[in-house]
Design a protein around this motif. Structure first.
Motif, short mmCIF file in Angstrom:
data_model
loop_
_atom_site.label_atom_id
_atom_site.label_comp_id
_atom_site.label_asym_id
_atom_site.label_seq_id
_atom_site.Cartn_x
_atom_site.Cartn_y
_atom_site.Cartn_z
N ILE A 102 0.87 -1.18 0.00
CA ILE A 102 0.00 0.00 0.00
C ILE A 102 0.91 1.23 0.00
N ILE A 103 0.75 2.07 -1.02
CA ILE A 103 1.45 3.35 -1.03
C ILE A 103 0.38 4.40 -0.73
N CYS A 104 0.47 5.02 0.44
CA CYS A 104 -0.59 5.95 0.83
C CYS A 104 -0.06 7.37 0.88
N ASP A 105 -0.68 8.23 0.11
CA ASP A 105 -0.31 9.64 0.10
C ASP A 105 -1.07 10.33 1.25
N LEU A 106 -0.37 10.50 2.35
CA LEU A 106 -0.97 11.14 3.53
C LEU A 106 -0.80 12.65 3.35
N LYS A 107 -1.83 13.28 2.84
CA LYS A 107 -1.66 14.62 2.28
C LYS A 107 -1.37 15.70 3.30
N PHE A 108 -2.07 15.64 4.40
CA PHE A 108 -1.84 16.61 5.47
C PHE A 108 -2.02 15.92 6.81
N THR A 109 -1.38 16.48 7.84
CA THR A 109 -1.40 15.80 9.14
C THR A 109 -2.38 16.45 10.12
N LEU B 240 -6.65 7.93 8.43
CA LEU B 240 -6.07 7.26 9.60
C LEU B 240 -6.73 5.88 9.81
N GLU B 241 -8.01 5.82 9.57
CA GLU B 241 -8.70 4.51 9.67
C GLU B 241 -8.18 3.54 8.61
N PHE B 242 -7.95 4.08 7.43
CA PHE B 242 -7.43 3.24 6.33
C PHE B 242 -6.03 2.72 6.69
N LEU B 243 -5.19 3.58 7.25
CA LEU B 243 -3.83 3.17 7.63
C LEU B 243 -3.88 2.09 8.71
N HIS B 244 -4.80 2.28 9.65
CA HIS B 244 -4.96 1.30 10.72
C HIS B 244 -5.36 -0.06 10.13
N LEU B 245 -6.25 -0.01 9.16
CA LEU B 245 -6.67 -1.25 8.49
C LEU B 245 -5.49 -1.93 7.80
N SER B 246 -4.65 -1.14 7.15
CA SER B 246 -3.49 -1.73 6.44
C SER B 246 -2.56 -2.43 7.44
N GLU B 247 -2.46 -1.87 8.64
CA GLU B 247 -1.63 -2.49 9.68
C GLU B 247 -2.27 -3.80 10.16
N LYS B 248 -3.57 -3.71 10.38
CA LYS B 248 -4.31 -4.91 10.82
C LYS B 248 -4.17 -6.05 9.80
N MET B 249 -4.15 -5.67 8.52
CA MET B 249 -4.06 -6.67 7.45
C MET B 249 -2.60 -7.06 7.18
N ARG B 250 -1.68 -6.44 7.92
CA ARG B 250 -0.24 -6.71 7.79
C ARG B 250 0.29 -6.52 6.37
N LYS B 251 -0.14 -5.42 5.78
CA LYS B 251 0.34 -5.10 4.43
C LYS B 251 1.50 -4.13 4.50
N LYS B 252 2.49 -4.33 3.65
CA LYS B 252 3.62 -3.40 3.62
C LYS B 252 3.09 -2.00 3.28
N LEU B 253 3.66 -1.00 3.95
CA LEU B 253 3.13 0.36 3.80
C LEU B 253 4.24 1.36 3.50
N TRP B 254 4.05 2.13 2.43
CA TRP B 254 4.89 3.29 2.17
C TRP B 254 3.99 4.51 2.32
N ILE B 255 4.49 5.51 3.03
CA ILE B 255 3.71 6.75 3.15
C ILE B 255 4.42 7.86 2.40
N ARG B 256 3.63 8.60 1.64
CA ARG B 256 4.17 9.70 0.85
C ARG B 256 3.51 11.01 1.22
N GLN B 257 4.20 12.08 0.91
CA GLN B 257 3.56 13.39 1.02
C GLN B 257 4.19 14.35 0.01
N VAL B 258 3.37 15.11 -0.66
CA VAL B 258 3.86 16.16 -1.56
C VAL B 258 4.17 17.39 -0.70
#
Ligand code: SF4
Length: 247
Positions: free
Chosen positions: A134-141, A158-176
């Motif tokens: 999962i490559i998630c563009d976390l646009k603003f904090t 944030l709920e989506f990111l939590h789900l990705s952790e629960k599903m144990r999927k590799k995660l890259w976070i990006r921001q412009v």
């Protein structure tokens, strides 16, 4: 070339794509096919691809046609690369992507989505079953900036990111990084703090705001709201990236 032996011809999903990149190298590991889907619920002021916004634009494609397109590049992308579905927003066509990824996984492809994390969580969960990265563009904090600059909601991401952790999927976070908007050290430290809450995080990547899309906006007759903002300089980006590196 792979014969589509695993394709169930009864299951005729169709989706809408904006474009197809055959040899992408920045949206996931290795050399990848990148499928840009049509339709996005956000309206980021710095968006490079406003042509992907409307859900009825682009062109309709059957799953079979898209799979055949991908299989043509098998020898370049299958060994160390894979397929990334980007957008627009892939979660807007989550069922189509799920079906596509099911077929790709049964043919041993690496799969990734490049998403803003805004979408239906139930559908996202089903999709993640067949997604390696999962490559998630976390646009603003913070919610105020998220709403102001992207017309979206941080809590959903944030709920989506939590789900990705629960599903144990590799995660890259990006921001412009947009000068004067989110380019302070304080802002990127906050990004790192949020990202590092997730045990599945592999890396954080900062991308520079650029204005190569100005002509596109003109041609489409829509306002580019970030036109008067400076582009992000390479030195600034390097400095901020050094703060968010996790390994
Ligand atoms: S999420 Fe991506 S495609 Fe959608 S408006 Fe933002 S930058 Fe553009």
């Amino acid at each position: 070339m792979t014969n589509i032996v695993n394709y169930d011809s009864e299951n005729k999903f169709t989706g809408r794509i904006s474009s197809f990149q055959s040899m992408g190298t920045v949206d996931g590991p290795g050399i990848r096919n990148v499928v840009f889907l049509q339709g996005c619920p956000l309206r980021c002021i710095y968006c490079h691809n406003p042509e992907t916004w409307g859900k009825n634009g682009g062109r309709e494609i059957t799953e079979e046609e898209l799979l055949n397109k991908i299989f043509r590049y098998e020898k370049y992308i299958k060994k160390n690369g894979g397929v990334t579905v980007s957008g627009g927003e892939p979660l807007m066509q989550a069922q189509f992507v799920t079906s596509l990824f099911k077929k790709l996984k049964s043919n041993d492809y690496h799969t990734a989505i490049d998403t803003s994390g805004i979408g239906n969580l139930k559908e996202a969960e089903e999709l993640m079953l067949y997604c390696d990265l999962i490559i998630c563009d976390l646009k603003f904090t913070n919610n105020a900036d998220f709403k102001r600059y992207c017309a979206g909601n941080l809590d959903t991401v944030l709920e989506f990111l939590h789900l990705s952790e629960k599903m144990r999927k590799k995660l890259w976070i990006r921001q412009v990084i947009v000068p004067g908007v989110n380019d302070s050290e304080e802002q990127v430290k906050k990004l790192k703090e949020i990202a590092c809450r997730h045990s599945n995080l592999e890396k954080i990547e900062l991308l520079p705001f650029r204005k190569l899309c100005v002509d596109k906006y003109k041609e489409m007759g829509i306002e580019f709201k970030a036109e008067n903002i400076e582009e992000c300089g390479n030195d600034r980006l390097r400095l901020l990236q050094s703060i968010v590196n996790v390994k």
